[in-house]
Scaffold this active site. Structure first.
Site, PDB file in Angstrom:
ATOM      1  N   LYS A 194       0.822  -1.213   0.000  1.00 27.83           N
ATOM      2  CA  LYS A 194       0.000   0.000   0.000  1.00 27.83           C
ATOM      3  C   LYS A 194       0.856   1.264   0.000  1.00 27.83           C
ATOM      4  O   LYS A 194       0.609   2.193  -0.777  1.00 27.83           O
ATOM      5  CB  LYS A 194      -0.912  -0.027   1.236  1.00 27.83           C
ATOM      6  CG  LYS A 194      -1.609   1.268   1.548  1.00 27.83           C
ATOM      7  CD  LYS A 194      -2.480   1.141   2.770  1.00 27.83           C
ATOM      8  CE  LYS A 194      -1.698   0.818   4.014  1.00 27.83           C
ATOM      9  NZ  LYS A 194      -0.891   1.960   4.475  1.00 27.83           N
ATOM     10  N   THR A 195       1.850   1.299   0.882  1.00 27.48           N
ATOM     11  CA  THR A 195       2.700   2.489   0.975  1.00 27.48           C
ATOM     12  C   THR A 195       3.450   2.720  -0.333  1.00 27.48           C
ATOM     13  O   THR A 195       3.603   3.861  -0.790  1.00 27.48           O
ATOM     14  CB  THR A 195       3.694   2.337   2.144  1.00 27.48           C
ATOM     15  OG1 THR A 195       2.958   2.166   3.365  1.00 27.48           O
ATOM     16  CG2 THR A 195       4.589   3.549   2.260  1.00 27.48           C
TER      17      THR A 195
ATOM     18  N   ASP B 202      -4.569   7.905   2.998  1.00 32.04           N
ATOM     19  CA  ASP B 202      -4.137   6.579   3.439  1.00 32.04           C
ATOM     20  C   ASP B 202      -5.127   6.032   4.479  1.00 32.04           C
ATOM     21  O   ASP B 202      -5.769   6.800   5.203  1.00 32.04           O
ATOM     22  CB  ASP B 202      -2.734   6.696   4.054  1.00 32.04           C
ATOM     23  CG  ASP B 202      -2.123   5.348   4.406  1.00 32.04           C
ATOM     24  OD1 ASP B 202      -2.528   4.337   3.799  1.00 32.04           O
ATOM     25  OD2 ASP B 202      -1.240   5.316   5.276  1.00 32.04           O
ATOM     26  N   GLU B 203      -5.234   4.720   4.574  1.00 27.70           N
ATOM     27  CA  GLU B 203      -6.066   4.044   5.584  1.00 27.70           C
ATOM     28  C   GLU B 203      -7.478   4.622   5.629  1.00 27.70           C
ATOM     29  O   GLU B 203      -8.014   4.944   6.697  1.00 27.70           O
ATOM     30  CB  GLU B 203      -5.412   4.145   6.975  1.00 27.70           C
ATOM     31  CG  GLU B 203      -3.999   3.583   7.066  1.00 27.70           C
ATOM     32  CD  GLU B 203      -3.951   2.058   7.088  1.00 27.70           C
ATOM     33  OE1 GLU B 203      -4.989   1.427   6.807  1.00 27.70           O
ATOM     34  OE2 GLU B 203      -2.883   1.510   7.391  1.00 27.70           O
TER      35      GLU B 203
ATOM     36  N   GLN C 183      -9.682  -4.608   7.146  1.00 29.22           N
ATOM     37  CA  GLN C 183      -8.883  -4.241   8.312  1.00 29.22           C
ATOM     38  C   GLN C 183      -9.488  -3.048   9.053  1.00 29.22           C
ATOM     39  O   GLN C 183      -8.783  -2.317   9.745  1.00 29.22           O
ATOM     40  CB  GLN C 183      -7.443  -3.946   7.895  1.00 29.22           C
ATOM     41  CG  GLN C 183      -6.722  -5.142   7.296  1.00 29.22           C
ATOM     42  CD  GLN C 183      -5.252  -4.879   7.046  1.00 29.22           C
ATOM     43  OE1 GLN C 183      -4.465  -4.734   7.969  1.00 29.22           O
ATOM     44  NE2 GLN C 183      -4.874  -4.833   5.779  1.00 29.22           N
TER      45      GLN C 183
ATOM     46  N   ARG D 107      -0.728 -10.996  10.192  1.00 29.05           N
ATOM     47  CA  ARG D 107       0.549 -10.453  10.699  1.00 29.05           C
ATOM     48  C   ARG D 107       1.678 -11.466  10.528  1.00 29.05           C
ATOM     49  O   ARG D 107       2.858 -11.103  10.635  1.00 29.05           O
ATOM     50  CB  ARG D 107       0.457 -10.121  12.195  1.00 29.05           C
ATOM     51  CG  ARG D 107      -0.593  -9.094  12.636  1.00 29.05           C
ATOM     52  CD  ARG D 107      -0.542  -7.821  11.856  1.00 29.05           C
ATOM     53  NE  ARG D 107      -1.477  -7.855  10.757  1.00 29.05           N
ATOM     54  CZ  ARG D 107      -1.430  -7.044   9.701  1.00 29.05           C
ATOM     55  NH1 ARG D 107      -0.461  -6.156   9.598  1.00 29.05           N
ATOM     56  NH2 ARG D 107      -2.320  -7.140   8.728  1.00 29.05           N
TER      57      ARG D 107
END
Length: 682
Positions: free
Chosen positions: A49-50, A240-241, A271, A626
């Site tokens: 994503k980043t 973002d997010e 998420q 994770r």
């Protein structure tokens, strides 16, 4: 009528050319190089994503967009710093004019320029939590609220109520009725304090963090010219997010988008796990509806986990009805062991298994810092902390203090410590200062009154503390609770002997401390669960002295007293709540306490709230994504030390969301460490 004249922007000085196709996968490339307009990027866990966002910024700059005309919104300073540093590495131009930062930092920049329009000066102060508490306490004093008969909520609780009101768009009465029903009798006073708190902040030229968002939204809403100026300035907006935005943040974005609607929001609805602090997943689900020209991009190549873990996570989340369908594909090769599903006898055996497996993995070459133990609630880490401490395995906790170092655990312990050691001035004063109207001076007078009885010198406890303490003069505001405290201490002595540790903890909670807990902490339910866990722990002890000794020993780190700043170990296992673990990754992950009532949370099961249950499932999804190499899903079948009696645990319903072929079931048996039966001739 004014003539419109368009300037053609030239490419920035020192034109550069990145090979986007070589640097990005096909899905990332499509999103990064898309034409201006509304775009929704559904970026699955571990999908880069980043990388997508930073390359999108570089792409815009390469196409001639000046950095000052780009707005990049993030949720944390760390994320913002990381993204801007990556952009600097990609583009050979100065990006210092790029508006990049958290929602709060960007709103602060806007308000510093236009605060006068809202009745503030540009030099307004930003209140931190301590400042807020101080200001609201002065407001409570101004409002002259009579709290003699019943506790009024403390500043922390009030601030959380007001924050939820602002961030969810609900009324204060709705928030109180839904989340704090035990304060409904105080509703009118809570609303009165809230209104005066808002006035007071303006009088002292100060804003809190919620105000930074709310007042920026108010400014843009009431000033059309100013709103249009910022719409022209921010030609491209990136967020973002996006699944974590609340209604204020979403509204701000809507107002900042210009007619061209050049906005790209990135997130993962799977998420979305922060509704309890105001985040609204509907913001991301409804984005294509609010902006009909939206192009939806899915980034589904996962670079983090082995296929065996990824397939499990894909299947686990499919049970949710509200979501963008996606299917993450592993970039890594398969062949690793299946995720382990491990049923253990009880919590102690669960802790034993986790600790032993950690040591085995370390011997196999996995560093301790590459292993994490994740749980739904902080109190579920109690047995794990004890077992790791016993075995000398270093660990760090990201979900809060070590269990026995928490304020509410120390508060309850003070009752027990005083009953056992009547000379314990520190515990006595900590205990009585929990009562309304009792400060240091009053506590000191009460202590001197206790000393005057002479019972601090006697070896055995009195039959009834109340016969000795009721004669002492407590502050008028504390009279009712002082009487209750005296009778609570009586319950801790039975026939001249100390009651069982678990019973003593129960008496402290139900007699006095529960009311204090409700009024003092915004996370009342979590802290109460911690104390109930302390009761469960106490069931393993008959001797109160041994119990208190263990509390003291577990409240120290490497021999240092509790409260001293802990020096992080170079190598240590991570213990974390799943909420705190979001965005992080480890080679090996243990997800513990996977039983109904623990995970998913018992209150959610009782409420039959399907939206809340789906959020719990998303939390489970976050936990398993994770893990990079190995995943262990564990649960105790019985809780034999519960103060409520033996409890048979039902495995979490989330474990039913995937076929058993996706996991390897482990049968764990205990082997005596002293050898085989031949060692014992009898």
């Amino acid at each position: 009528m004014a003539r419109h004249y368009q300037l053609n922007q030239s490419a920035p000085a020192g034109k550069f050319s990145l090979d986007y196709q070589a640097e990005l996968n096909e899905e990332q490339f499509a999103a990064v190089t898309s034409k201006p307009g509304p775009a929704l990027v559904i970026a699955g866990a571990g999908s880069g994503k980043t990388r997508t966002l930073t390359y999108r910024v570089a792409f815009l700059i390469e196409k001639g967009i000046e950095p000052k005309n780009i707005l990049l919104l993030t949720f944390t300073n760390k994320a913002s710093k990381e993204m801007l540093e990556r952009v600097r590495e990609l583009v050979p131009v100065d990006i210092s004019d790029l508006w990049g930062g958290t929602f709060h930092s960007v709103c602060n920049r806007i308000l510093r320029r236009h605060a006068e329009e809202l009745g503030f000066t540009s030099s307004f102060s930003i209140l931190d939590r301590d400042d807020q508490k101080s200001l609201i306490n002065s407001v409570i004093a101004e409002c002259d609220i009579d709290t003699k008969e019943k506790r009024f909520p403390k500043a922390d609780v009030l601030l959380t109520i007001y924050s939820l009101t602002h961030n969810t768009g609900a009324s204060t009465s709705d928030i109180v009725r839904e989340s704090y029903p035990y304060f409904e009798d105080w509703l009118s006073d809570i609303e009165r304090v809230g209104a005066r708190y808002t006035e007071k902040k303006r009088e002292v030229n100060s804003m809190d963090f919620d105000d930074l968002l709310i007042l920026t939204a108010e400014l843009l809403k009431q000033n059309i010219d100013l709103r249009q100026r910022y719409q022209k300035k921010f030609q491209h907006i990136l967020v973002d997010e996006f699944q974590d935005t609340n209604h204020v943040q979403s509204g701000l974005i809507d107002m900042l988008i210009g007619p061209k609607q050049s906005i790209m929001v990135v997130g993962d609805d799977a998420q979305s796990i922060y509704s309890w602090r105001g985040a609204d997943m509907e913001n991301i689900l409804s984005f294509p509806t609010r902006y009909p020209q939206t192009k939806v991009f899915r980034i589904e190549s996962n670079y983090r986990s082995v296929p065996e873990i990824l397939e499990l996570s894909n299947t686990a989340i499919k049970a949710n009805s509200k979501q963008f369908e996606k299917n993450l594909r592993a970039h890594r090769e398969g062949g690793s062991a299946l995720p382990a599903l491990v049923a253990l006898d009880d919590p102690a055996t669960q802790a034993n298994f986790v600790a032993q497996r950690i040591l085995e993995l370390r011997d196999e070459g996995v560093e301790l810092e590459e292993m994490a133990i994740l749980y739904r609630a902080h109190h579920q880490s109690l047995e794990i902390q004890m077992e790791l401490t016993t075995r000398g395995i270093p660990f760090q906790i990201t979900s809060g203090l070590r269990f026995f170092e928490q304020a509410h655990i120390k508060d309850v312990s003070a009752f027990l410590r005083f009953v056992v050691n009547r000379k314990d001035e520190v515990s006595f004063k900590r205990m009585v200062m929990l009562l309304p109207g009792v400060g240091p001076a009053a506590a000191d007078k009460l202590w001197k009154g206790w000393i005057a009885t002479g019972w601090h010198e006697k070896e055995n406890p009195p039959q009834k503390f109340s016969e000795l303490l009721m004669g002492l003069k407590a502050p008028k505001k504390a009279q009712a609770t002082w009487e209750q405290l005296c009778y609570t201490l009586d319950e801790m002595i039975q026939n001249g002997e100390y009651a069982r540790p678990s019973s003593m903890v129960y008496s402290a909670l139900e007699g006095v401390y529960d009311e204090y807990l409700r009024s003092s902490f915004d996370n009342y339910e979590q802290r109460k669960q911690d104390i109930q866990q302390l009761m469960d722990y106490g069931e393993g002890f008959d001797d109160i002295l041994e119990f208190l000794a263990q509390l003291s020993l577990m409240g120290t780190v490497d021999g240092e007293p509790s409260g001293k700043k802990e020096q992080p170990d170079d190598e240590s296992v991570v213990l974390s709540s799943i909420h705190q673990a979001k965005g992080l990754e480890w080679k090996v992950v243990f997800v513990i306490w996977l039983t109904d009532g623990m995970f998913p949370n018992g209150r959610i099961l009782e409420s039959d709230d399907q939206d809340a249950l789906e959020e719990e499932r998303r939390l489970f999804y976050v936990s398993i994504t994770r893990a990079k190499d190995e995943l262990y899903l564990t649960y105790p079948m019985i809780n034999p030390k519960s103060y409520r009696g033996d409890l048979i645990q039902s495995p979490s319903r989330f474990l039913e969301d995937f076929p058993r072929e996706m996991v390897e079931e482990w049968n764990v048996s205990a082997t005596p460490t002293w050898g085989n039966d031949d060692d014992f001739p009898f």
